[in-house]
Design an enzyme around this catalytic site. Sequence first.
Site, mmCIF file in Angstrom:
data_model
loop_
_atom_site.group_PDB
_atom_site.id
_atom_site.type_symbol
_atom_site.label_atom_id
_atom_site.label_comp_id
_atom_site.label_asym_id
_atom_site.label_seq_id
_atom_site.Cartn_x
_atom_site.Cartn_y
_atom_site.Cartn_z
ATOM 1 N N PRO A 93 2.260 -8.681 -5.264
ATOM 2 C CA PRO A 93 2.804 -9.862 -4.820
ATOM 3 C C PRO A 93 3.953 -10.389 -5.784
ATOM 4 O O PRO A 93 4.752 -11.174 -5.310
ATOM 5 C CB PRO A 93 1.864 -10.863 -4.628
ATOM 6 C CG PRO A 93 0.444 -10.118 -4.414
ATOM 7 C CD PRO A 93 0.601 -9.047 -5.127
ATOM 8 N N GLU A 120 -9.623 -7.286 -4.899
ATOM 9 C CA GLU A 120 -9.083 -8.798 -5.342
ATOM 10 C C GLU A 120 -7.866 -8.254 -6.291
ATOM 11 O O GLU A 120 -7.046 -9.118 -6.720
ATOM 12 C CB GLU A 120 -9.953 -9.645 -5.925
ATOM 13 C CG GLU A 120 -10.706 -10.310 -5.036
ATOM 14 C CD GLU A 120 -10.190 -11.305 -4.128
ATOM 15 O OE1 GLU A 120 -9.338 -12.001 -4.719
ATOM 16 O OE2 GLU A 120 -10.458 -10.986 -3.090
ATOM 17 N N ARG A 158 13.983 9.732 3.825
ATOM 18 C CA ARG A 158 14.896 9.942 5.018
ATOM 19 C C ARG A 158 16.333 9.954 4.351
ATOM 20 O O ARG A 158 17.428 10.288 5.009
ATOM 21 C CB ARG A 158 14.952 8.718 5.975
ATOM 22 C CG ARG A 158 15.100 7.299 5.466
ATOM 23 C CD ARG A 158 14.750 6.335 6.489
ATOM 24 N NE ARG A 158 15.603 6.554 7.551
ATOM 25 C CZ ARG A 158 17.003 6.059 7.723
ATOM 26 N NH1 ARG A 158 17.602 5.458 6.650
ATOM 27 N NH2 ARG A 158 17.711 6.220 8.991
ATOM 28 N N ASP A 173 23.368 2.652 8.240
ATOM 29 C CA ASP A 173 22.154 1.846 8.389
ATOM 30 C C ASP A 173 22.434 0.239 7.607
ATOM 31 O O ASP A 173 23.274 0.344 6.787
ATOM 32 C CB ASP A 173 20.951 2.230 7.565
ATOM 33 C CG ASP A 173 20.284 3.559 7.979
ATOM 34 O OD1 ASP A 173 20.427 3.788 9.360
ATOM 35 O OD2 ASP A 173 19.571 4.555 7.422
#
Length: 260
Positions: A93, A120, A158, A173
Amino acid sequence: MRFDIITLFPELFAPFLASGVTRRAYASGQVQVQLWNPRDYAEGMYRRVDDRPFGGGPGMVMLAEPLARCLAAIRAARHEEEGARAPVVLFSPIGKPLNQAQVEHWAASSGAILLCGRYEGIDQRFIDAHVDVQISLGDFVLSGGEIAAMALLDAVARLQPGVLHDAQSHECDSFSQALDGLLDCPHYTRPEAWAGRTVPAVLLSGHHAEIERWRRTQRLSLTARHRPDLIAAARAAGRLSAADEAVLAKNQQENAADLL
Protein backbone atom coordinates in the site's frame (compact mmCIF):
# COMPACT_ATOMS: atom_id res chain seq x y z
CA MET A 1 13.25 -10.76 -19.67
CA ARG A 2 12.78 -12.84 -16.56
CA PHE A 3 10.44 -12.42 -13.61
CA ASP A 4 10.96 -14.56 -10.52
CA ILE A 5 7.89 -14.62 -8.28
CA ILE A 6 8.05 -15.35 -4.57
CA THR A 7 4.63 -16.64 -3.56
CA LEU A 8 3.06 -19.00 -1.06
CA PHE A 9 0.48 -19.91 -3.71
CA PRO A 10 2.30 -20.68 -6.98
CA GLU A 11 -0.70 -22.72 -8.18
CA LEU A 12 -2.61 -19.47 -8.72
CA PHE A 13 -0.37 -18.60 -11.66
CA ALA A 14 -0.82 -21.78 -13.74
CA PRO A 15 -4.11 -20.82 -15.48
CA PHE A 16 -2.98 -17.20 -15.80
CA LEU A 17 0.21 -18.12 -17.67
CA ALA A 18 -1.68 -20.44 -20.06
CA SER A 19 -4.65 -18.21 -20.92
CA GLY A 20 -5.40 -15.26 -23.16
CA VAL A 21 -3.34 -13.51 -25.77
CA THR A 22 -0.46 -12.85 -23.36
CA ARG A 23 0.25 -16.57 -23.10
CA ARG A 24 2.27 -16.11 -26.28
CA ALA A 25 4.80 -14.04 -24.39
CA TYR A 26 5.28 -16.79 -21.81
CA ALA A 27 5.23 -19.70 -24.28
CA SER A 28 7.80 -18.02 -26.52
CA GLY A 29 10.08 -17.18 -23.63
CA GLN A 30 9.91 -13.45 -24.30
CA VAL A 31 8.74 -13.16 -20.72
CA GLN A 32 10.16 -15.93 -18.56
CA VAL A 33 8.37 -16.59 -15.30
CA GLN A 34 9.82 -18.70 -12.48
CA LEU A 35 7.76 -19.43 -9.36
CA TRP A 36 9.34 -19.81 -5.93
CA ASN A 37 7.58 -20.90 -2.73
CA PRO A 38 9.30 -19.65 0.44
CA ARG A 39 7.84 -22.62 2.28
CA ASP A 40 10.41 -24.74 0.44
CA TYR A 41 13.10 -22.76 2.28
CA ALA A 42 11.55 -22.90 5.75
CA GLU A 43 12.92 -25.14 8.49
CA GLY A 44 11.26 -27.57 10.87
CA MET A 45 8.66 -30.25 10.47
CA TYR A 46 5.88 -27.80 9.67
CA ARG A 47 7.87 -25.52 7.33
CA ARG A 48 6.59 -22.41 9.05
CA VAL A 49 6.69 -19.20 7.05
CA ASP A 50 4.83 -16.93 9.48
CA ASP A 51 4.51 -16.14 13.19
CA ARG A 52 2.63 -13.84 15.54
CA PRO A 53 3.62 -10.15 15.52
CA PHE A 54 5.70 -8.74 18.35
CA GLY A 55 3.62 -6.31 20.37
CA GLY A 56 0.46 -8.32 19.84
CA GLY A 57 -2.37 -7.70 17.45
CA PRO A 58 -4.35 -9.74 14.93
CA GLY A 59 -2.97 -11.83 12.09
CA MET A 60 0.42 -13.28 11.31
CA VAL A 61 3.63 -11.88 9.82
CA MET A 62 5.77 -13.57 7.17
CA LEU A 63 9.15 -14.61 8.56
CA ALA A 64 12.29 -12.95 7.21
CA GLU A 65 14.55 -16.02 7.20
CA PRO A 66 12.66 -18.27 4.73
CA LEU A 67 12.30 -15.27 2.42
CA ALA A 68 16.03 -14.54 2.65
CA ARG A 69 16.92 -18.14 1.78
CA CYS A 70 14.44 -18.12 -1.10
CA LEU A 71 15.87 -14.87 -2.43
CA ALA A 72 19.42 -16.24 -2.21
CA ALA A 73 18.34 -19.29 -4.25
CA ILE A 74 16.77 -17.03 -6.88
CA ARG A 75 19.89 -14.91 -7.22
CA ALA A 76 22.00 -18.06 -7.59
CA ALA A 77 19.65 -19.41 -10.26
CA ARG A 78 19.80 -16.13 -12.16
CA HIS A 79 23.63 -16.27 -12.11
CA GLU A 80 23.71 -12.63 -11.14
CA GLU A 81 26.89 -10.64 -10.93
CA GLU A 82 27.49 -8.00 -8.27
CA GLY A 83 26.15 -4.67 -9.48
CA ALA A 84 23.78 -6.28 -11.99
CA ARG A 85 21.17 -7.66 -9.66
CA ALA A 86 17.47 -7.74 -10.52
CA PRO A 87 15.43 -5.39 -8.33
CA VAL A 88 13.16 -6.89 -5.69
CA VAL A 89 9.61 -5.53 -6.06
CA LEU A 90 7.11 -5.69 -3.21
CA PHE A 91 3.41 -5.05 -3.82
CA SER A 92 2.46 -2.79 -0.95
CA PRO A 93 0.00 0.00 0.00
CA ILE A 94 2.88 2.43 0.50
CA GLY A 95 4.19 2.00 -3.05
CA LYS A 96 3.56 4.35 -5.93
CA PRO A 97 0.40 3.45 -7.87
CA LEU A 98 1.18 1.42 -10.98
CA ASN A 99 0.69 3.38 -14.20
CA GLN A 100 1.41 2.94 -17.90
CA ALA A 101 4.75 4.76 -17.71
CA GLN A 102 5.95 2.27 -15.09
CA VAL A 103 4.64 -0.63 -17.17
CA GLU A 104 6.59 0.58 -20.20
CA HIS A 105 9.70 0.86 -18.02
CA TRP A 106 9.36 -2.75 -16.85
CA ALA A 107 8.52 -3.92 -20.38
CA ALA A 108 11.87 -2.58 -21.57
CA SER A 109 13.82 -3.98 -18.61
CA SER A 110 15.47 -7.36 -18.07
CA GLY A 111 12.92 -8.27 -15.42
CA ALA A 112 12.64 -8.32 -11.65
CA ILE A 113 11.97 -10.42 -8.57
CA LEU A 114 8.34 -9.98 -7.52
CA LEU A 115 7.53 -10.52 -3.85
CA CYS A 116 3.91 -11.38 -3.03
CA GLY A 117 3.12 -10.66 0.60
CA ARG A 118 0.40 -12.41 2.61
CA TYR A 119 -1.24 -12.19 6.03
CA GLU A 120 -0.57 -8.94 7.93
CA GLY A 121 2.59 -8.37 5.92
CA ILE A 122 6.30 -9.14 5.87
CA ASP A 123 8.87 -8.69 8.63
CA GLN A 124 10.07 -5.12 8.10
CA ARG A 125 13.70 -6.17 8.49
CA PHE A 126 13.52 -8.18 5.28
CA ILE A 127 11.93 -5.24 3.48
CA ASP A 128 14.62 -2.87 4.73
CA ALA A 129 17.40 -5.25 3.74
CA HIS A 130 16.23 -6.50 0.36
CA VAL A 131 13.29 -4.65 -1.23
CA ASP A 132 14.22 -2.08 -3.88
CA VAL A 133 10.82 -0.98 -5.23
CA GLN A 134 7.30 -0.95 -3.80
CA ILE A 135 4.24 -0.80 -6.08
CA SER A 136 0.55 -0.34 -5.30
CA LEU A 137 -2.47 -1.14 -7.48
CA GLY A 138 -4.55 1.49 -5.69
CA ASP A 139 -6.06 2.47 -2.37
CA PHE A 140 -7.58 -0.88 -1.47
CA VAL A 141 -6.36 -4.07 0.18
CA LEU A 142 -5.97 -7.50 -1.40
CA SER A 143 -5.48 -10.79 0.45
CA GLY A 144 -2.06 -11.14 -1.16
CA GLY A 145 0.30 -9.77 -3.77
CA GLU A 146 -0.41 -12.43 -6.39
CA ILE A 147 -3.15 -10.50 -8.18
CA ALA A 148 -0.92 -7.43 -8.28
CA ALA A 149 1.94 -9.52 -9.70
CA MET A 150 -0.38 -10.88 -12.40
CA ALA A 151 -1.49 -7.36 -13.27
CA LEU A 152 2.10 -6.25 -13.80
CA LEU A 153 2.99 -9.38 -15.78
CA ASP A 154 -0.07 -9.03 -18.03
CA ALA A 155 0.60 -5.35 -18.71
CA VAL A 156 4.26 -6.07 -19.52
CA ALA A 157 3.61 -9.18 -21.61
CA ARG A 158 1.13 -7.49 -23.96
CA LEU A 159 3.75 -4.90 -24.90
CA GLN A 160 6.20 -7.51 -26.18
CA PRO A 161 6.62 -7.74 -29.98
CA GLY A 162 4.27 -10.21 -31.65
CA VAL A 163 2.08 -10.82 -28.62
CA LEU A 164 -0.89 -8.79 -29.86
CA HIS A 165 -2.36 -9.56 -33.29
CA ASP A 166 -1.79 -5.97 -34.39
CA ALA A 167 1.64 -4.67 -33.45
CA GLN A 168 0.21 -1.16 -33.11
CA SER A 169 -2.73 -2.11 -30.89
CA HIS A 170 -1.09 -1.08 -27.64
CA GLU A 171 -0.04 2.27 -29.11
CA CYS A 172 -3.71 3.32 -29.11
CA ASP A 173 -4.37 2.25 -25.54
CA SER A 174 -5.51 4.71 -22.92
CA PHE A 175 -2.58 6.47 -21.20
CA SER A 176 -0.15 5.65 -24.03
CA GLN A 177 2.37 8.18 -25.27
CA ALA A 178 0.91 7.85 -28.76
CA LEU A 179 -2.35 9.28 -27.38
CA ASP A 180 -0.48 11.91 -25.36
CA GLY A 181 -1.54 10.19 -22.15
CA LEU A 182 -5.27 10.66 -22.82
CA LEU A 183 -8.10 8.15 -22.48
CA ASP A 184 -8.99 6.25 -25.64
CA CYS A 185 -12.11 7.06 -27.68
CA PRO A 186 -15.29 4.90 -27.88
CA HIS A 187 -15.27 1.95 -30.28
CA TYR A 188 -18.09 0.40 -32.33
CA THR A 189 -18.61 -2.72 -34.45
CA ARG A 190 -21.41 -4.51 -36.34
CA PRO A 191 -24.36 -4.18 -36.56
CA GLU A 192 -24.64 -0.51 -37.52
CA ALA A 193 -27.88 -0.20 -35.52
CA TRP A 194 -28.46 -1.95 -32.21
CA ALA A 195 -31.20 -1.46 -29.61
CA GLY A 196 -32.20 1.85 -31.17
CA ARG A 197 -28.64 3.19 -31.13
CA THR A 198 -26.57 3.79 -34.26
CA VAL A 199 -22.88 4.07 -34.99
CA PRO A 200 -21.65 7.68 -35.42
CA ALA A 201 -21.94 8.49 -39.13
CA VAL A 202 -18.35 9.69 -39.41
CA LEU A 203 -17.05 6.18 -38.67
CA LEU A 204 -18.96 4.87 -41.70
CA SER A 205 -17.79 7.64 -44.03
CA GLY A 206 -14.45 6.17 -45.05
CA HIS A 207 -12.92 9.64 -44.62
CA HIS A 208 -9.83 8.80 -42.59
CA ALA A 209 -8.85 12.37 -41.73
CA GLU A 210 -12.37 13.11 -40.46
CA ILE A 211 -12.41 9.87 -38.50
CA GLU A 212 -9.12 10.72 -36.83
CA ARG A 213 -10.38 14.21 -35.97
CA TRP A 214 -13.52 12.68 -34.44
CA ARG A 215 -11.45 10.24 -32.41
CA ARG A 216 -9.16 12.98 -31.14
CA THR A 217 -12.14 15.09 -30.14
CA GLN A 218 -13.70 12.14 -28.32
CA ARG A 219 -10.45 11.40 -26.49
CA LEU A 220 -10.14 14.99 -25.36
CA SER A 221 -13.79 15.22 -24.31
CA LEU A 222 -13.81 11.93 -22.40
CA THR A 223 -10.55 12.70 -20.65
CA ALA A 224 -11.64 16.20 -19.68
CA ARG A 225 -14.90 14.81 -18.27
CA HIS A 226 -13.55 11.79 -16.41
CA ARG A 227 -9.83 12.41 -15.83
CA PRO A 228 -9.07 16.15 -15.92
CA ASP A 229 -5.76 15.39 -14.23
CA LEU A 230 -4.61 13.72 -17.45
CA ILE A 231 -5.53 16.83 -19.44
CA ALA A 232 -3.49 18.94 -17.03
CA ALA A 233 -0.52 16.59 -17.40
CA ALA A 234 -0.73 16.62 -21.20
CA ARG A 235 -0.97 20.41 -21.20
CA ALA A 236 2.02 20.75 -18.87
CA ALA A 237 4.04 18.47 -21.14
CA GLY A 238 3.17 20.58 -24.20
CA ARG A 239 1.23 17.78 -25.88
CA LEU A 240 -1.96 19.71 -26.62
CA SER A 241 -2.24 21.64 -29.89
CA ALA A 242 -4.19 24.84 -30.50
CA ALA A 243 -6.91 22.70 -32.10
CA ASP A 244 -7.02 20.52 -28.97
CA GLU A 245 -7.39 23.57 -26.75
CA ALA A 246 -10.22 24.83 -28.98
CA VAL A 247 -12.07 21.53 -28.50
CA LEU A 248 -11.60 21.71 -24.73
CA ALA A 249 -12.74 25.34 -24.62
CA LYS A 250 -15.87 24.49 -26.63
CA ASN A 251 -16.65 21.58 -24.30
CA GLN A 252 -16.26 23.84 -21.29
CA GLN A 253 -18.63 26.40 -22.76
CA GLU A 254 -21.23 23.73 -23.60
CA ASN A 255 -20.98 22.26 -20.11
CA ALA A 256 -21.41 25.69 -18.56
CA ALA A 257 -24.47 26.34 -20.74
CA ASP A 258 -26.01 23.03 -19.65
CA LEU A 259 -25.79 24.15 -16.02
CA LEU A 260 -27.77 27.36 -16.67
